[in-house]
Design a protein around this motif. Sequence first.
Motif, mmCIF file in Angstrom:
data_model
loop_
_atom_site.group_PDB
_atom_site.id
_atom_site.type_symbol
_atom_site.label_atom_id
_atom_site.label_comp_id
_atom_site.label_asym_id
_atom_site.label_seq_id
_atom_site.Cartn_x
_atom_site.Cartn_y
_atom_site.Cartn_z
ATOM 1 N N ASN A 106 0.551 -1.593 0.222
ATOM 2 C CA ASN A 106 0.247 -0.235 -0.214
ATOM 3 C C ASN A 106 0.517 1.280 0.124
ATOM 4 O OD1 ASN A 106 -3.088 -1.211 0.758
ATOM 5 N ND2 ASN A 106 -1.451 -2.107 2.254
ATOM 6 N N PRO A 107 1.598 1.545 -0.953
ATOM 7 C CA PRO A 107 2.473 2.948 -1.538
ATOM 8 C C PRO A 107 1.130 4.025 -0.830
ATOM 9 C CG PRO A 107 2.118 1.538 -3.315
ATOM 10 C CD PRO A 107 1.481 1.390 -2.179
ATOM 11 N N ASP A 108 0.379 3.748 -1.237
ATOM 12 C CA ASP A 108 -0.804 4.964 -0.805
ATOM 13 C C ASP A 108 -0.716 5.107 0.642
ATOM 14 O OD1 ASP A 108 -1.056 4.873 -3.687
ATOM 15 O OD2 ASP A 108 -3.083 4.301 -3.696
ATOM 16 N N PHE A 109 -0.911 4.410 1.039
ATOM 17 C CA PHE A 109 -1.111 4.646 2.651
ATOM 18 C C PHE A 109 0.419 5.011 3.319
ATOM 19 C CE2 PHE A 109 0.492 2.984 7.132
ATOM 20 C CZ PHE A 109 -0.931 3.539 7.640
ATOM 21 N N LEU A 110 1.305 4.371 2.685
ATOM 22 C CA LEU A 110 3.062 5.175 2.842
ATOM 23 C C LEU A 110 3.302 6.726 2.868
ATOM 24 C CD1 LEU A 110 5.172 2.702 1.815
ATOM 25 C CD2 LEU A 110 5.195 3.398 4.314
ATOM 26 N N TRP A 124 9.580 14.719 0.687
ATOM 27 C CA TRP A 124 10.497 12.933 0.675
ATOM 28 C C TRP A 124 10.259 12.192 -0.299
ATOM 29 C CZ3 TRP A 124 11.638 11.639 6.273
ATOM 30 C CH2 TRP A 124 12.337 9.543 6.319
ATOM 31 N N PRO A 125 11.303 12.432 -1.315
ATOM 32 C CA PRO A 125 10.828 11.411 -2.866
ATOM 33 C C PRO A 125 10.063 9.993 -3.049
ATOM 34 C CG PRO A 125 13.421 11.356 -2.440
ATOM 35 C CD PRO A 125 12.241 12.646 -0.890
ATOM 36 N N GLU A 126 9.156 9.880 -3.373
ATOM 37 C CA GLU A 126 8.484 8.978 -3.730
ATOM 38 C C GLU A 126 9.066 7.730 -3.716
ATOM 39 O OE1 GLU A 126 5.563 8.434 -7.164
ATOM 40 O OE2 GLU A 126 5.692 6.680 -7.362
ATOM 41 N N ALA A 127 10.826 7.693 -4.020
ATOM 42 C CA ALA A 127 11.735 6.646 -4.321
ATOM 43 C C ALA A 127 12.302 6.595 -2.911
ATOM 44 C CB ALA A 127 12.733 6.868 -5.027
ATOM 45 N N LEU A 145 16.701 12.621 -0.282
ATOM 46 C CA LEU A 145 15.180 13.385 0.272
ATOM 47 C C LEU A 145 15.639 14.659 -1.040
ATOM 48 C CD1 LEU A 145 15.848 13.716 4.101
ATOM 49 C CD2 LEU A 145 14.751 12.456 3.329
ATOM 50 N N SER A 146 14.362 15.136 -0.498
ATOM 51 C CA SER A 146 14.580 16.705 -2.150
ATOM 52 C C SER A 146 14.437 17.883 -0.701
ATOM 53 C CB SER A 146 13.135 16.451 -1.929
ATOM 54 O OG SER A 146 12.797 15.145 -2.805
ATOM 55 N N ARG A 147 15.308 18.378 -1.893
ATOM 56 C CA ARG A 147 15.394 19.549 -1.696
ATOM 57 C C ARG A 147 13.926 20.829 -2.246
ATOM 58 N NH1 ARG A 147 21.083 20.837 -0.977
ATOM 59 N NH2 ARG A 147 22.602 18.741 -2.523
ATOM 60 N N ALA A 148 14.448 21.971 -1.351
ATOM 61 C CA ALA A 148 12.610 22.513 -2.021
ATOM 62 C C ALA A 148 12.545 22.475 -3.078
ATOM 63 C CB ALA A 148 12.473 23.925 -1.772
ATOM 64 N N ASP A 149 13.836 23.011 -3.802
ATOM 65 C CA ASP A 149 13.627 23.335 -5.452
ATOM 66 C C ASP A 149 13.725 21.870 -5.957
ATOM 67 O OD1 ASP A 149 16.700 22.418 -4.886
ATOM 68 O OD2 ASP A 149 17.219 24.588 -5.483
ATOM 69 N N ASP A 152 23.892 -1.184 -2.810
ATOM 70 C CA ASP A 152 23.148 0.114 -2.773
ATOM 71 C C ASP A 152 22.212 0.147 -1.901
ATOM 72 O OD1 ASP A 152 23.650 0.450 -6.578
ATOM 73 O OD2 ASP A 152 25.497 1.248 -4.449
ATOM 74 N N ASP A 153 21.266 -1.025 -2.203
ATOM 75 C CA ASP A 153 19.909 -0.475 -0.445
ATOM 76 C C ASP A 153 20.194 -0.884 0.649
ATOM 77 O OD1 ASP A 153 18.862 -3.854 -1.950
ATOM 78 O OD2 ASP A 153 20.933 -3.136 -1.067
ATOM 79 N N ARG A 154 21.633 -0.605 1.050
ATOM 80 C CA ARG A 154 22.743 -1.427 2.520
ATOM 81 C C ARG A 154 21.547 -0.293 3.326
ATOM 82 N NH1 ARG A 154 28.077 -1.928 2.664
ATOM 83 N NH2 ARG A 154 27.523 -0.646 0.453
#
Length: 534
Positions: free
Chosen positions: A171-175, A211-214, A239-243, A524-526
């Motif tokens: 349920n990615p929508d829940f997250l 907080w990006p989807e990835a 994470l994402s910066r404001a821009d 990489d997903d460590r």
Amino acid sequence: MDRDDASILDMVEDGVVVRDARGRVVGWNAGAQALYGFARDEALGRSIHDLLGTRHPLTVAEIERRLLADGAWEGEVARLAADGRALRVQVRWRVRRAADGAVRDVVEIGRDLGGLEREVREALETEHRYRNLFHATAASFWDLDFSGVRRMLEDLFNAGPVDPRAYFAANPDFLRAAIDSTRVVDVNDKTLEMFGVARGDLVGASIGPFWPEASQGVFAASLMAAIANRPNFVAETVLSRADGAPLEALLTVAWPTQNKGRGTVLVGVIDISEQAAARRALEKAQADLAHAARVAMLGELTASIAHEVNQPLAAIVTNGEAGLRWLGRAEPDVGEARVLNTRMVADARRAADIIARIRQMAQRGEPRREPIVIPELVAEAAQFLGHEIQGRGASLVLDLPPGLPLVTGDRTQLQQVVVNLAMNALQAMAAADSVRRQVTLRAAALGEGLVRVDVEDTGPGIPAAALPHLFDSFFTTRATGMGMGLSICRSIVEAHGGSIEARNVQDGGAIVGFTVPAGDVGGDDRLAGDPCAS
Ligand code: ADP
């Protein structure tokens, strides 16, 4: 005051002093002893004001008047402790009267104001220190309101039994909703700079845009840690910066117990873009080096490889000629020709296999992560060595038990390690003119989810002085050696989360071997502390 009263009063931290109508001490609890420094025996029977040198804010007569009129008096007095220290004590007096209305005694509860002030001052200083730390530190800190997420989790669990990990994955929508419901209570100045945002736009807003989807999987992992009641959670994420620009971050999430009631969490973010870029460059350099070493190793193995390929080719020629002969007879023997043809196809396949393996070894590419059956990998590595072993008059023993756990990693690189160790063993035995020349390739499962590969020889062994430097770059005892082989082996094994070591065998010879973790390791997903990663 009877014994019971006294023992109860000793449980009170304040100084409790009871004095009779004439001002003589008749009760003195442990708190009073701690506050004033006089033992009970020293105090009992003494005039309280003489004993403690009390100075009152009003005249004693005035205070007595008010005390008798109101039945109580409260104020601040100056006193001297047994050791001469000046004390400021907040006292509360209560008059207790007998049935006929006569004053029976006065109960006093005293609290050291100096101590209180000290505590408040220290608390303020601590608060100040942490405020300074919060604002001046090079890390970004976020005080986040998590109550929305908590409600969502409560609703989820109240609806019936659920496996949160599977639920989050499905349920990615829940997250996303959970992320969007998390709001910013406060941030430090570094956060504004790091994320390129103004305080006014941040406080009270959702963390969603940052907080990006990835990276939702990392949010899910932090929720798992919270559900498991862990005190904190650490992970690398983006994470994402404001821009909208990505920010590679080391994230720490803490659930301080004091914040439980407020439903807030403290999140720290360290910008690791530079370290991550440096790590990638290093990994690439290591992969390039490993590749160069593989190509060099293939060069050393040319004779072996040529021989390996030549053998099936020669067999094909022989079988082809024989086949032609059977077919060229007055009565062609098709049956024989078919048998020979079948052999030729098998030999051609063998040659193609060898070439494919060599091509793989020679290929350059990103290190891969694939499941590896270690005994298969070792057996394939042995095929590279066949001629080399024969040519040096050595024999090969394979000790490869079935049923070992899988290892995740780069097959070609690990194969390179095995070939390299075996080549070293052969070279050492040849250089020492060893009479008995045997190489054993051994795989075994160790406890704790580890798989071990050992390469054992019957050569001269490794000189004690060389042992500590064996895996150093450019350490060699061979005239034509580069001294890079074992150093590259070590970096490959360590990149797989393992370790490599060398030791001597009692009756001559050396064992060089490595251990790698079984299962899904590294990559990489460590995530440090990620309950979803295991
Ligand atoms: P190189 O083979 O170019 O010397 P390596 O890093 O592969 O570089 O090996 C470093 C040194 O380790 C060798 O020169 C040799 O002295 C020693 N060594 C490695 N394997 C063995 C072995 N099986 N027995 C004895 N010495 C060894």
